[in-house]
Design a protein around this motif. Structure first.
Motif, PDB file in Angstrom:
ATOM      1  N   ASP A   1       0.025 -12.588   4.105  1.00 51.19           N
ATOM      2  CA  ASP A   1      -0.571 -12.626   2.772  1.00 51.19           C
ATOM      3  C   ASP A   1      -0.251 -13.994   2.158  1.00 51.19           C
ATOM      4  O   ASP A   1       0.918 -14.310   1.942  1.00 51.19           O
ATOM      5  CB  ASP A   1       0.035 -11.494   1.939  1.00 51.19           C
ATOM      6  N   PRO A   2      -1.274 -14.829   1.891  1.00 49.04           N
ATOM      7  CA  PRO A   2      -0.997 -16.179   1.367  1.00 49.04           C
ATOM      8  C   PRO A   2      -0.249 -16.164   0.030  1.00 49.04           C
ATOM      9  O   PRO A   2       0.524 -17.084  -0.245  1.00 49.04           O
ATOM     10  CB  PRO A   2      -2.388 -16.808   1.190  1.00 49.04           C
TER      11      PRO A   2
ATOM     12  N   GLN B   1       2.036 -14.015  -0.837  1.00 52.33           N
ATOM     13  CA  GLN B   1       3.433 -13.742  -0.480  1.00 52.33           C
ATOM     14  C   GLN B   1       4.097 -14.973   0.157  1.00 52.33           C
ATOM     15  O   GLN B   1       5.232 -15.303  -0.136  1.00 52.33           O
ATOM     16  CB  GLN B   1       3.438 -12.584   0.524  1.00 52.33           C
ATOM     17  N   LYS B   2       3.350 -15.636   1.014  1.00 58.91           N
ATOM     18  CA  LYS B   2       3.909 -16.738   1.809  1.00 58.91           C
ATOM     19  C   LYS B   2       3.910 -18.073   1.045  1.00 58.91           C
ATOM     20  O   LYS B   2       4.809 -18.885   1.210  1.00 58.91           O
ATOM     21  CB  LYS B   2       3.090 -16.860   3.097  1.00 58.91           C
TER      22      LYS B   2
ATOM     23  N   GLU C   1      -6.987  -5.182   1.125  1.00 53.77           N
ATOM     24  CA  GLU C   1      -6.529  -6.331   1.924  1.00 53.77           C
ATOM     25  C   GLU C   1      -5.345  -5.964   2.831  1.00 53.77           C
ATOM     26  O   GLU C   1      -5.308  -6.345   3.998  1.00 53.77           O
ATOM     27  CB  GLU C   1      -6.149  -7.469   0.971  1.00 53.77           C
ATOM     28  N   LYS C   2      -4.394  -5.205   2.312  1.00 48.95           N
ATOM     29  CA  LYS C   2      -3.185  -4.871   3.090  1.00 48.95           C
ATOM     30  C   LYS C   2      -3.546  -4.122   4.376  1.00 48.95           C
ATOM     31  O   LYS C   2      -2.901  -4.300   5.400  1.00 48.95           O
ATOM     32  CB  LYS C   2      -2.235  -4.000   2.259  1.00 48.95           C
TER      33      LYS C   2
ATOM     34  N   TYR D   1      -4.912  -6.042   7.680  1.00 44.80           N
ATOM     35  CA  TYR D   1      -4.051  -6.746   8.637  1.00 44.80           C
ATOM     36  C   TYR D   1      -3.994  -6.053   9.991  1.00 44.80           C
ATOM     37  O   TYR D   1      -3.935  -6.705  11.030  1.00 44.80           O
ATOM     38  CB  TYR D   1      -2.639  -6.937   8.049  1.00 44.80           C
TER      39      TYR D   1
ATOM     40  N   TYR E   1       2.613 -18.012  16.009  1.00 44.65           N
ATOM     41  CA  TYR E   1       2.442 -17.419  14.677  1.00 44.65           C
ATOM     42  C   TYR E   1       1.895 -15.985  14.725  1.00 44.65           C
ATOM     43  O   TYR E   1       2.469 -15.080  14.107  1.00 44.65           O
ATOM     44  CB  TYR E   1       1.541 -18.321  13.820  1.00 44.65           C
TER      45      TYR E   1
END
Lengths: 262, 276
Positions: free
Chosen positions: A141-142, A144-145, B75-76, B79, B106
């Motif tokens: 999550d941008p 969060q990061k 959004e969550k 992922y 990554y």
């Protein structure tokens, strides 16, 4: 006639809608950042890196500006106070002005110029090169990061920088008091210390905390909504500095207003 | 499972303020399928790909990915879906502050399906990163930064990052844009190699018809370690199922085989077909 044409074309509506939409997006970003504050992962490494960039990186400029603003304040006040034969009150005025207003605002403006622009350009470059999309695609999550570490780091570091700026400013005032006004050091420092009340210290620390939220969120907000390639990055950077600076002044007015009325 | 729909667009539209980027798009992509998406600049190719990836939300219609209705998915929850997809962005999307090794690892560390611990699983991560970079013949770049590589090398690292988690669906956004013809062919060859090594479904947005031709007519021969014309490939592998799709002004104006595309008399479609 012209007004109705403008209304019908929707241009006026768009003109009015854009700032409201921006404000809404800003509030959403702020809300998401605060909602994520206590959620894992916390990216402690990123927070430490940002603290180094914002805190240690801004230290030389904060020291210089703090010292000279205190010194200038001492010089200007000595001239005004000498009219009333009260040059002994220089420490008093320098410390109140610095702690209440000049220290927090000047430090915040410097950090806004240095770091809100840095955040906007860094995140803006990431946006236009699809690194933020890649981040989302690869499970991060941008907000969060990228946004959370910058917010936490700025909120932690800006009050510290302000305290340093206040102290160095008082030191600048003392240099003027001791060398030009020939005041005794104890007189300067005791009047500077006695002038401060708890309310001054409270507003002197509350302000940088509020400014830190403004600087980090505005910088990240303009960075993350960058469009239009490298030109867009430049535009976002300028907007971030201008908007953060204006909001610093607006916020300091309201906080001062609250403390004056207490 | 073959023939199972993995991406399904039902009258999907995507709108940004007053701009409609996709209009009533409908198509179904199945497991193991190769889908080549062509179209003029601004036709909506990248928007379609990013909508599949959940980076843009449909403003109308229904989108199903891996059988799940993701039209209004928060959004969550995206992922988990995204971890089944590998993606190469048009701009590469490599993190310029990270080394090549960190870039490729990554997804292994951050995607929920893999989520390896960088300290505990360091050996596994390094092995998979090396394997992935070996696949694109860039194992020697581990410690370098993206800025130290050429454009073609950055795309190859992007492919390594896309395939490192072995996802069942690969998305490529203009993988050959801005590259010279030799490098472009190398990149598409790697995409074919990845597709045929693991039988992944591949969605490729491109403006070069040659890329689509290569995808449709060539297979990777693991024995010989190179590409061969599908008709000459004696491996007994199933035929390549390649669907060409053409977008114009946000609409799907063609969906069919290479032969159907080449025989079309439509003036817009003819622009994308180059007979050799």
């Amino acid at each position: 006639m012209l007004a109705s044409k403008v209304w019908e074309s929707g241009a006026l509506l768009d003109f009015l809608k854009t700032p409201i939409q921006s404000l809404q997006d800003f509030v959403i970003l702020g809300g998401r950042t605060f909602a994520n504050l206590f959620r894992r992962p916390h990216y402690a490494d990123d927070i430490a890196i940002q603290m180094d960039i914002i805190g240690v990186g801004s230290l030389p400029i904060v020291l210089l500006t703090g010292f000279f603003s205190g010194a200038v304040m001492g010089l200007q006040m000595s001239r005004a106070l000498s009219t009333y034969g009260a040059t002994g009150q220089v420490g008093n005025i320098v410390s109140i002005t610095l702690v209440r207003e000049l220290g927090p605002v000047l430090t915040a403006l410097l950090v806004a110029g240095r770091n809100a622009s840095g955040m906007a350009s860094e995140l803006g470059s990431m946006k236009v090169t699809e690194q933020i999309d890649a981040m989302r695609a690869l499970g991060t999550d941008p907000v969060q990061k990228l946004v959370k570490p910058r917010l936490i780091a700025t909120c932690f570091v800006l009050p510290l920088l302000t305290i340093i700026a206040d102290f160095v400013g008082m030191f600048g005032g003392w240099v003027i008091a001791a060398t030009i006004l020939q005041l005794a050091s104890t007189q300067y420092w005791s009047s500077a210390w006695r002038a401060l009340s708890y309310s001054d210290i409270a507003q002197g620390l509350l302000k940088p905390f509020a400014f830190a939220i403004i600087i980090s969120l505005v910088g990240c907000f303009y960075g993350m909504r960058t469009t239009g390639g490298t030109q867009g990055v430049g535009r976002s950077t300028t907007q971030a500095v201008v908007v953060a600076s204006v909001w610093i002044f607006v916020t300091t007015f309201f906080i001062t207003r609250i403390f004056v009325s207490i | 499972m073959p023939d199972q729909p993995i991406v399904q667009f039902d009258n999907v539209s995507v709108q940004f303020d007053s701009l409609v980027a996709l209009r009533d798009c409908s198509f179904t992509m199945r497991a193991g399928e190769t889908r080549v998406i062509l179209g003029a600049a601004g036709a909506g190719k990248t928007v379609l790909l990013k909508t599949t990836l959940g980076l843009y939300r449909p403003s109308a219609g229904r989108l199903l990915v891996f059988g799940e209705d993701v039209t209004r998915l928060p959004e969550k929850e995206w992922y988990d879906i995204r971890s089944k997809m590998g993606v190469l962005f048009q701009e590469g999307g490599l993190f310029d502050s990270l080394t090549i090794e960190e870039n490729v690892s990554y997804p292994l560390i951050n995607q929920r399906v893999a989520r390896l611990d960088p300290h505990r699983d360091a050996a596994v991560i390094e092995e998979r990163v090396r394997e992935s970079l070996r696949f694109v013949e860039l194992e020697h770049t581990l410690g370098k930064f993206p800025s130290e590589l050429s454009g073609g090398m950055r795309r190859r690292v992007g492919i390594a990052r896309a395939v490192v988690t072995s996802p069942p669906l690969e998305l490529y956004d203009s993988p050959t844009a801005g590259l010279d013809p030799i490098t472009a062919n190398n990149i598409v060859s790697l995409i074919v190699k990845e597709r045929d090594s693991r039988n992944t479904a591949t969605m490729m947005v491109t403006h070069r018809y040659q890329d689509g031709q290569l995808m449709a007519n060539f297979r990777y021969n693991p024995g010989k370690g190179r590409l061969e014309k599908a008709s000459e490939n004696g491996s007994g592998a199933p035929p390549i199922r390649t669907v060409f799709m053409v977008l114009n002004d946000g609409r799907v104006v063609f969906e069919g085989s290479q032969a159907e595309l080449e025989s079309s008399q439509d003036s817009y479609l003819k622009k994308f077909v180059r007979q050799e």
